[in-house]
Design an enzyme around this catalytic site. Structure first.
Site, PDB file in Angstrom:
ATOM      1  N   LYS A 139      25.198 -12.515  -2.063  1.00 31.51           N
ATOM      2  CA  LYS A 139      24.613 -12.329  -3.388  1.00 31.51           C
ATOM      3  C   LYS A 139      23.180 -11.821  -3.338  1.00 31.51           C
ATOM      4  O   LYS A 139      22.503 -11.755  -4.351  1.00 31.51           O
ATOM      5  CB  LYS A 139      24.648 -13.663  -4.163  1.00 31.51           C
TER       6      LYS A 139
ATOM      7  N   LYS B  30      38.859 -14.507  -3.662  1.00 27.75           N
ATOM      8  CA  LYS B  30      39.256 -15.877  -4.008  1.00 27.75           C
ATOM      9  C   LYS B  30      39.143 -16.085  -5.523  1.00 27.75           C
ATOM     10  O   LYS B  30      38.344 -15.421  -6.190  1.00 27.75           O
ATOM     11  CB  LYS B  30      38.434 -16.905  -3.221  1.00 27.75           C
TER      12      LYS B  30
ATOM     13  N   LYS C  22      35.230 -19.012 -10.631  1.00 31.16           N
ATOM     14  CA  LYS C  22      34.861 -19.215 -12.034  1.00 31.16           C
ATOM     15  C   LYS C  22      33.821 -18.200 -12.485  1.00 31.16           C
ATOM     16  O   LYS C  22      33.557 -18.073 -13.668  1.00 31.16           O
ATOM     17  CB  LYS C  22      34.392 -20.653 -12.271  1.00 31.16           C
TER      18      LYS C  22
HETATM   19  P1  AMP Z   1      32.403 -24.810  -6.922  1.00 32.33           P
HETATM   20  O1  AMP Z   1      33.114 -24.352  -8.107  1.00 32.33           O
HETATM   21  O2  AMP Z   1      31.836 -23.685  -6.124  1.00 32.33           O
HETATM   22  O3  AMP Z   1      31.441 -25.925  -7.173  1.00 32.33           O
HETATM   23  O4  AMP Z   1      33.545 -25.382  -6.002  1.00 32.33           O
HETATM   24  C1  AMP Z   1      34.099 -26.649  -6.181  1.00 32.33           C
HETATM   25  C2  AMP Z   1      35.128 -26.932  -5.125  1.00 32.33           C
HETATM   26  O5  AMP Z   1      36.278 -26.110  -5.331  1.00 32.33           O
HETATM   27  C3  AMP Z   1      34.658 -26.642  -3.695  1.00 32.33           C
HETATM   28  O6  AMP Z   1      35.195 -27.629  -2.839  1.00 32.33           O
HETATM   29  C4  AMP Z   1      35.254 -25.318  -3.401  1.00 32.33           C
HETATM   30  O7  AMP Z   1      35.438 -25.102  -2.026  1.00 32.33           O
HETATM   31  C5  AMP Z   1      36.581 -25.404  -4.133  1.00 32.33           C
HETATM   32  N1  AMP Z   1      37.073 -24.072  -4.515  1.00 32.33           N
HETATM   33  C6  AMP Z   1      36.436 -23.169  -5.289  1.00 32.33           C
HETATM   34  N2  AMP Z   1      37.189 -22.043  -5.425  1.00 32.33           N
HETATM   35  C7  AMP Z   1      38.328 -22.270  -4.711  1.00 32.33           C
HETATM   36  C8  AMP Z   1      39.502 -21.504  -4.462  1.00 32.33           C
HETATM   37  N3  AMP Z   1      39.655 -20.281  -4.969  1.00 32.33           N
HETATM   38  N4  AMP Z   1      40.464 -22.043  -3.682  1.00 32.33           N
HETATM   39  C9  AMP Z   1      40.324 -23.287  -3.165  1.00 32.33           C
HETATM   40  N5  AMP Z   1      39.247 -24.071  -3.361  1.00 32.33           N
HETATM   41  C10 AMP Z   1      38.259 -23.572  -4.130  1.00 32.33           C
END
Ligand code: AMP
Ligand code: TRP
Length: 328
Positions: free
Chosen positions: A112, A196, A199
């Site tokens: 980023k 991946k 959000k």
């Molecule tokens: P975050 O939204 O970045 O705070 O991520 C929250 C949790 O969701 C973390 O443990 C990430 O590794 C997991 N996570 C986010 N995106 C994915 C995805 N596409 N597949 C699997 N795990 C995910």
């Protein structure tokens, strides 16, 4: 004594089924066997600009999601990171041993902040992994259940923990290990199996939010890209289908081979309809629970969680500061 797990999610966007399958679903399975500390990483969220009203609303929403998904607050300590001031303090302390070189290697930062974006990248965004390392060593976590994008941060946590212990001559921090779902640690975008599910994606069709209307989710699945061919087979040369089969398997607890067997002689349309039914059933059940939880209930859980986490954090900071020579 039970081993400990620590994990968190940032309130920075709508949670999607990737967050659920990669992280939350693991926590639910582990909450009996482990002592769990699960928090809402609001200090991490502000490393990119957040509207105050969004940060506030999403913090409560994420706690509600934990509860609706089945995290049991009578066994698990659920709290808001910023309510335990020691997280910010430990980050500052670990900053004194973290190296710019350590942080420049982090993929999340590199991705980023290339080119011109580097000049305007936030210092907090750069320092994000040090704050996270503090979150983990604060509570002597044995394991950190996360999706695979977080593994590098846990490696850094070990590096910083080891460096601190060596420098200050004590085993004040223990070395955590990442825990990943066997499959599901990386759920891919529905419209592009090379990316991946995220959000922060600009394309609504790439993810299914936990708050999506079930029928909207159904449409997204029917629109999901698929690979060439017609058979429902899980294989590396069919990454889009592989991702959909993984989602199916995780939501139903079925083996991949069982799913393949169910769809022998059937095509993508039938498979997608089946998957859409599975996802819709999950969302309906989840959303019904979610709607039944009040904000007041959530706030009470968070208050109690902070009261349980705070003494541990205070104790850890005390040990750390004493070792470093602070006058206390
Ligand atoms: P975050 O939204 O970045 O705070 O991520 C929250 C949790 O969701 C973390 O443990 C990430 O590794 C997991 N996570 C986010 N995106 C994915 C995805 N596409 N597949 C699997 N795990 C995910
Ligand atoms: N960085 C994590 C993510 O984006 C969230 C997080 C913050 C976290 N602190 C943590 C996860 C400590 C596990 C342990 O998903």
């Amino acid at each position: 004594m039970k081993q400990r797990i620590v994990s968190g999610i940032k309130p920075s966007g709508d949670l999607h089924i990737g967050n659920y399958l990669g992280a939350i679903a693991q926590w639910i399975k582990m909450q009996d066997e482990y002592e769990a500390f699960l928090f809402i990483a609001d200090l991490h969220a502000i490393t990119v600009p957040q509207k105050p009203e969004d940060l506030h609303r999403r913090t409560i929403e994420i706690a509600k999601i934990y509860l609706a998904a089945g995290i049991d607050p009578s066994r698990v300590t659920i709290f808001v990171q910023s309510q335990i001031h020691e997280h910010a303090e430990l980050c500052w302390i670990l900053n004194s041993i973290a190296r710019i070189g350590d942080l420049e290697k982090m993929t999340q930062f590199k991705d980023k902040s290339s080119g011109d974006a580097r000049e305007t990248a936030g210092v907090g965004f750069f320092d994000y992994p040090v704050l996270m390392a503090g979150d983990i060593v604060m509570y002597d976590a044995d394991f950190v259940p996360v999706g695979d994008d977080q593994v590098q941060h846990i490696e850094l946590t070990r590096t910083l923990g080891r460096r601190f212990n060596k420098r200050f001559g004590d085993e004040v921090f223990i070395m955590p290990k990442p825990l990943l779902q066997e499959s599901g640690a990386r759920i891919m975008a529905l419209d592009n199996p090379d990316k991946k599910m995220s959000k922060s994606s600009t394309s609504e069709n790439s993810y299914i939010a936990l708050s999506d209307e079930p029928e909207k989710a159904r449409k997204k699945i029917m629109k999901a890209v698929t690979d060439s061919g017609t058979k429902i087979i899980y294989s590396d040369d069919k990454p889009a289908l592989q991702n959909l089969i993984t989602i199916y398997a995780l939501f139903t607890d079925k083996k991949v081979s069982e799913i393949e067997a169910m769809y022998v002689g059937k095509g993508y349309a039938e498979f997608k309809t089946g998957l859409a039914d599975v996802v819709v059933a999950f969302l309906e059940g989840f959303q019904e629970k979610y709607a039944s939880i009040s904000d007041d209930e959530v706030l009470a859980v968070l208050k109690e969680g902070a009261e349980k986490a705070r003494p541990l954090a205070q104790q850890k900071i005390k040990e750390v500061k004493k070792l470093m020579g602070f006058v206390m």
